[in-house]
Design an enzyme around this catalytic site. Structure first.
Site, PDB file in Angstrom:
ATOM      1  N   ASP A  63       0.917  -1.144   0.000  1.00  0.00           N
ATOM      2  CA  ASP A  63       0.000   0.000   0.000  1.00  0.00           C
ATOM      3  C   ASP A  63       0.947   1.181   0.000  1.00  0.00           C
ATOM      4  O   ASP A  63       1.564   1.483   1.032  1.00  0.00           O
ATOM      5  CB  ASP A  63      -0.867  -0.015   1.272  1.00  0.00           C
ATOM      6  CG  ASP A  63      -1.806   1.178   1.300  1.00  0.00           C
ATOM      7  OD1 ASP A  63      -1.390   2.263   0.856  1.00  0.00           O
ATOM      8  OD2 ASP A  63      -2.946   1.030   1.760  1.00  0.00           O
ATOM      9  N   HIS A  64       1.102   1.813  -1.143  1.00  0.00           N
ATOM     10  CA  HIS A  64       2.235   2.746  -1.237  1.00  0.00           C
ATOM     11  C   HIS A  64       2.089   3.939  -0.287  1.00  0.00           C
ATOM     12  O   HIS A  64       3.063   4.628  -0.007  1.00  0.00           O
ATOM     13  CB  HIS A  64       2.485   3.175  -2.692  1.00  0.00           C
ATOM     14  CG  HIS A  64       1.544   4.209  -3.210  1.00  0.00           C
ATOM     15  ND1 HIS A  64       0.291   3.916  -3.664  1.00  0.00           N
ATOM     16  CD2 HIS A  64       1.674   5.542  -3.330  1.00  0.00           C
ATOM     17  CE1 HIS A  64      -0.298   5.025  -4.072  1.00  0.00           C
ATOM     18  NE2 HIS A  64       0.513   6.034  -3.869  1.00  0.00           N
ATOM     19  N   HIS A 104      -5.667   2.898   1.202  1.00  0.00           N
ATOM     20  CA  HIS A 104      -4.947   4.098   1.636  1.00  0.00           C
ATOM     21  C   HIS A 104      -5.660   4.806   2.789  1.00  0.00           C
ATOM     22  O   HIS A 104      -5.062   5.178   3.784  1.00  0.00           O
ATOM     23  CB  HIS A 104      -4.778   5.091   0.485  1.00  0.00           C
ATOM     24  CG  HIS A 104      -4.151   4.502  -0.749  1.00  0.00           C
ATOM     25  ND1 HIS A 104      -3.234   3.491  -0.698  1.00  0.00           N
ATOM     26  CD2 HIS A 104      -4.303   4.791  -2.067  1.00  0.00           C
ATOM     27  CE1 HIS A 104      -2.834   3.187  -1.935  1.00  0.00           C
ATOM     28  NE2 HIS A 104      -3.484   3.961  -2.776  1.00  0.00           N
TER      29      HIS A 104
HETATM   30  C1  BG6 Z   1      -3.453   4.479  -6.375  1.00  0.00           C
HETATM   31  C2  BG6 Z   1      -4.809   4.509  -6.989  1.00  0.00           C
HETATM   32  O1  BG6 Z   1      -3.349   3.428  -5.451  1.00  0.00           O
HETATM   33  O2  BG6 Z   1      -3.208   5.695  -5.702  1.00  0.00           O
HETATM   34  C3  BG6 Z   1      -4.958   5.681  -7.923  1.00  0.00           C
HETATM   35  O3  BG6 Z   1      -5.042   3.306  -7.701  1.00  0.00           O
HETATM   36  C4  BG6 Z   1      -4.588   6.958  -7.224  1.00  0.00           C
HETATM   37  O4  BG6 Z   1      -6.286   5.766  -8.425  1.00  0.00           O
HETATM   38  C5  BG6 Z   1      -3.230   6.825  -6.547  1.00  0.00           C
HETATM   39  O5  BG6 Z   1      -4.560   8.000  -8.186  1.00  0.00           O
HETATM   40  C6  BG6 Z   1      -2.924   8.034  -5.696  1.00  0.00           C
HETATM   41  O6  BG6 Z   1      -1.602   7.965  -5.243  1.00  0.00           O
HETATM   42  P1  BG6 Z   1      -0.813   9.281  -4.859  1.00  0.00           P
HETATM   43  O7  BG6 Z   1       0.483   8.773  -4.310  1.00  0.00           O
HETATM   44  O8  BG6 Z   1      -0.674  10.107  -6.096  1.00  0.00           O
HETATM   45  O9  BG6 Z   1      -1.645   9.977  -3.819  1.00  0.00           O
END
Ligand code: BG6
Length: 501
Positions: A193-194, A256
């Site tokens: 989960d980045h 997230h």
């Molecule tokens: C991803 C989603 O996990 O996270 C995307 O699949 C989303 O839809 C993205 O745009 C958002 O990541 P960040 O790091 O740009 O907030």
């Protein structure tokens, strides 16, 4: 005086170097590899954080040679990496790069990957250690995992990183877990989960647990409510096939957003080992009860203007059903039923095509109990808010009331700010840098454990189940706005409102 050791405050530069290994990226012709994975590897190489003996194998269906793959990756690094392009750094990475074109539906696909890896063990000294990165659609997970599981080397370690979404609901997540666990032990599985790799998200733990002043006020006695916002100005960026099935509830809320909530609400872990941290997060998720239908608002964007540009409605995006009922916005009032948080609402919202990209966690404290001044001009007495800017403008800010200089008692809200850009010289690393490195080191603290994923799905399944056959009137918010009016009503009913932007 020596400073207290805070493992989360340590920069990437002081970490130990991982074992020699090969990173195998399945789905290497996709967007993630180009925009995130390769730029992250480049930045790690740029800082000398990769093992000296290292290789990258890109695997995908599309036909191309290693040379073409390297050229595409060079371009990707130039376009998306946060660091300036240095030929020597890229070339050292490229020397260990290979590309294998295979369709895993065909038996034997893994043979050519295996052969390439064996060759790299010889040529690059990667010692049989393998980090498999599954950047493929979830339907492809079981077959890829089986192929790599069956070919596990006797020498060296094998780990697997699995991109979200981990399943589509609780049942499919369990099935997927079972298929991965046939071959890999839990401590070899890294569910990504980045958001957990974002510097500011880790700083939430540093803020809470490396500073004594927050603990006594971080509870239902002092906190009026919490607001968590994951707003994006972007649309679905050509990902209709995926998004139509996922919607914001599976794309952002299930992972997230619930992770941000769990980190905000969790008890202090006894240490920062993977299990201690994840045990505390799971307890939060278990303590959440299903919100009633009045406590959840879903929405979908219509046409509008975002950052000066006219944009299409969701239903007009290429590949989207013109009558689609997929949610692109969600707001909910959630409760964590434990001693620390009982009766304290957590208002959360996430959406696409909102006015601005902004991820924040706002802890709103209770108002001062009694205004001691006879008359107050200015803003009056407003509650203190601790605002954690996850992105952009990473930092933390505390809103306090201050006296406006001059005669009389005029109070205005001012902000005490900590901004990453101002406090540290080192730029903020990309989440994927931290996460890839942690997986190479075998540290799963910032990855999601099986029971966490299951608790997340239980909540999502209950919410989606309650929607049942309802047919919402979509679209119900204009692109470029802050979401449907009903999301404002959700808070107004409680005498509160969303934080002003
Ligand atoms: C991803 C989603 O996990 O996270 C995307 O699949 C989303 O839809 C993205 O745009 C958002 O990541 P960040 O790091 O740009 O907030």
């Amino acid at each position: 005086m020596p400073q207290a050791a805070n493992p989360l405050a340590q920069g990437l530069g002081v970490r130990r170097q991982p074992d020699p290994c090969a990173l195998v990226v399945f789905g290497a012709s996709g967007d993630l590899t180009k925009r995130k994975l390769l730029p992250a590897l480049y930045s790690l190489a740029f800082r000398g954080l990769l093992p000296k003996r290292f290789a990258v194998v890109g695997v995908a269906r599309s036909e191309q040679t290693t040379r073409q793959f390297v050229t595409a990756m060079r371009q990707a690094v130039k376009q998306f990496a946060r660091d300036p392009f240095r030929t020597d750094v890229f070339e050292s990475l490229a020397a260990g790069m290979r590309y294998v074109s295979t369709d895993f539906a065909d038996d034997g696909g893994e043979d050519s990957v295996g052969q390439t890896l064996d060759e790299l063990d010889e040529a690059r000294g990667t010692g049989g250690n393998r980090l498999h990165y599954l950047a493929v659609p979830p339907q492809a997970f079981p077959v890829v995992v089986r192929e790599i599981g069956e070919r596990r080397e006797r020498e060296g370690w094998a780990r697997v990183i699995i991109e979200k979404p981990f399943g589509h609901d609780l049942a499919s997540a369990r099935e997927l877990s079972a298929s991965v666990k046939r071959w890999f032990a839990e401590d070899e599985i890294f569910r990504i989960d980045h958001y957990l790799g974002k510097e500011t998200v880790q700083n939430l733990m540093a803020l809470r647990f490396a500073n004594g002043i927050f603990e006594p006020i971080w509870n239902r006695q002092m906190v009026d409510h919490v607001q968590i916002t994951v707003a994006e100005s972007m649309g679905i960026e050509g990902r209709a096939g995926y998004y139509e099935q996922a919607g914001v509830i599976r794309d952002i809320f299930q992972n997230h957003l619930l992770q941000l909530l769990a980190l905000t609400a969790m008890e202090p872990p006894i240490d920062f080992s993977a299990d201690a941290v994840r045990n505390e997060k799971v307890k939060v998720l278990r303590a959440m009860h299903t919100p009633g239908p009045k406590s959840v608002v879903r929405g979908q964007y219509g046409r509008g203007w975002v950052e000066g540009e006219e944009v299409l409605a969701y239903r007009e995006e290429p590949g989207v059903d013109p009558r689609s009922l997929t949610d692109t916005y969600i707001a909910a009032k959630l409760y964590v039923d434990n001693w620390r948080w009982a009766d304290t609402p957590f208002y959360v919202r996430a959406g696409k095509r909102l006015a601005r990209r902004e991820t924040t966690i706002a802890i709103q404290f209770k108002s001062a109990p009694h205004p001691p001044f006879e008359s107050i001009a200015g803003d009056g007495l407003r509650p203190n808010v601790l605002l954690i800017h996850v992105q952009p403008d990473e930092g933390v800010s505390l809103a306090i009331g201050a006296k406006v200089p001059g005669a009389g008692m005029s109070i205005r809200t001012v902000h005490m700010d900590f901004l990453y850009g101002g406090a540290f010289r080192e730029g903020v690393p990309e989440a994927y840098e931290r996460l890839i490195l942690d997986a190479m080191l075998g540290d799963a603290t910032l990855f999601t454990r099986e029971d966490e994923v299951e608790e997340q799905w239980k909540l999502v399944d209950a919410i989606v189940g309650a929607w049942g056959r309802d047919r919402p009137t979509f679209p119900d918010y204009a692109a470029g706005s802050w979401g449907p009016a009903r999301a404002d009503e959700l808070l107004h009913r409680d005498g509160r409102s969303w934080r002003r932007h």
